[in-house]
Design an enzyme around this catalytic site. Structure first.
Site: not given
Length: 335
Positions: A138, A142
């Site tokens: 994963h 951001r």
């Protein structure tokens, strides 16, 4: 600004003309970085996969507050499900979102009209391989920017990469963590130990008393006097995704396994689902954001998972060995 659309899975969410007119803005630089990261990761996955290609789904929110590009590969020989999602959204922060961020020390003041304008963007991915000896990976990187009432900008970066194996393989774990550490050390020698510890703590499942996986990096609210310095670190992190993971898949994708190994993989995926739906901060933010796109938010979930009542691995088994590791995070580079 030179933007080669052949190096992207789809056109950016922000119109190209607008991006080219504002190359100095951090939101422009970050959107281009996440779009290029998506393309590189999708290409690397497709080179490993033998039977499927990514479906590219470009979408816009109905309330005209942004959109994204979701790429998903399903039912492959090597990968049961792989998703790489881009989202670029804007609007006014809801009271629920402000409450969540205020708990982390953020202070905001709404404009006279009651709005609190923001822009948020990121690339997120979860890859669930078919073979139980291949770990799930994963990553998420951001950028968040809020326009304050006085005209100033409050900004921060967040992200990380982490590994969720079903079986113990110290060599694989050393490769993974070593690659991440090398990227961190280029910028700040304190980053790896700090963000590795943060990752172990963040991906802990309290109701189970264990971690989701063997960690990696996790950080949030990363700020500083110069956003360019932080952005360069984010860029270095995105460049580790392929070298820290692809060699592990190449090594393990053809290993033989039976139904017992597959069942254990499904149990571990159940833990993955539990964390994502109960504890994950990004999922929670998505759920409280008006007009949120549920398909993209839940892209991280595996196609299949399993919950067995009172499942306890046999002491001394390979499954038991992994479970003990997940209860006590380790420094894999010191083993």
């Amino acid at each position: 600004m030179d933007i080669n659309i052949n190096d992207l899975m789809a056109l950016p969410v922000t119109p190209l003309d607008e991006m080219k007119e504002n190359p100095e803005l951090m939101r422009t630089k970050m959107e281009l970085l996440i779009m290029r990261t998506q393309y590189k990761v999708c290409q690397a996955i497709e080179k490993l996969e033998t039977s499927q290609k990514f479906k590219v789904d470009k979408w816009y929110k109905e309330n005209k507050t942004g959109g994204g590009v979701t790429c998903v590969l399903q039912d492959g020989e090597v990968f049961e499900k792989a998703g790489v999602n881009i989202s670029v959204v804007c609007g006014s922060l809801s009271d629920a979102a402000v409450k969540q961020m205020s708990s982390r020390g953020k202070v905001f003041h709404r404009h006279d009209d009651g709005t609190l304008p923001f822009v948020a963007m990121g690339v997120s991915s979860v890859v669930h391989p078919t073979n139980p000896y291949c770990p799930t990976v994963h990553f998420n990187y951001r950028y968040f920017e809020v326009s304050n009432v006085d005209g100033s900008k409050t900004w921060w970066f967040g992200g990380g990469t982490d590994l969720t194996p079903m079986y113990l393989d110290v060599d694989d774990f050393k490769l993974f963590h070593g690659t991440l550490k090398s990227a961190c050390d280029k910028h700040d020698a304190s980053y790896y130990p700090k963000f590795k510890k943060w990752c172990d703590e963040y991906f802990h499942i309290p109701i189970r008393g264990e971690c989701r996986g063997i960690g990696g990096l996790f950080f949030d609210d990363l700020e500083g006097p110069d956003p360019e310095v932080v952005f360069d670190f984010i860029k270095s992190c995105t460049e580790t995704i392929i070298p820290c993971y692809v060699p592990i898949i190449e090594k393990n994708k053809e290993r033989e396994f039976g139904q017992d190994e597959k069942n254990w993989q499904q149990v571990r995926r159940g833990r993955y689902v539990e964390f994502n739906l109960i504890y994950d901060r990004g999922t929670k933010f998505g759920f409280v954001t008006p007009g949120a796109r549920i398909e993209s938010i839940l892209m991280s979930l595996p196609l299949t998972a399993r919950w067995e009542y009172m499942h306890i691995p046999l002491e001394g088994s390979k499954e038991y060995e992994l479970q003990q590791v997940l209860k006590t995070p380790k420094d894999w580079l010191e083993i």
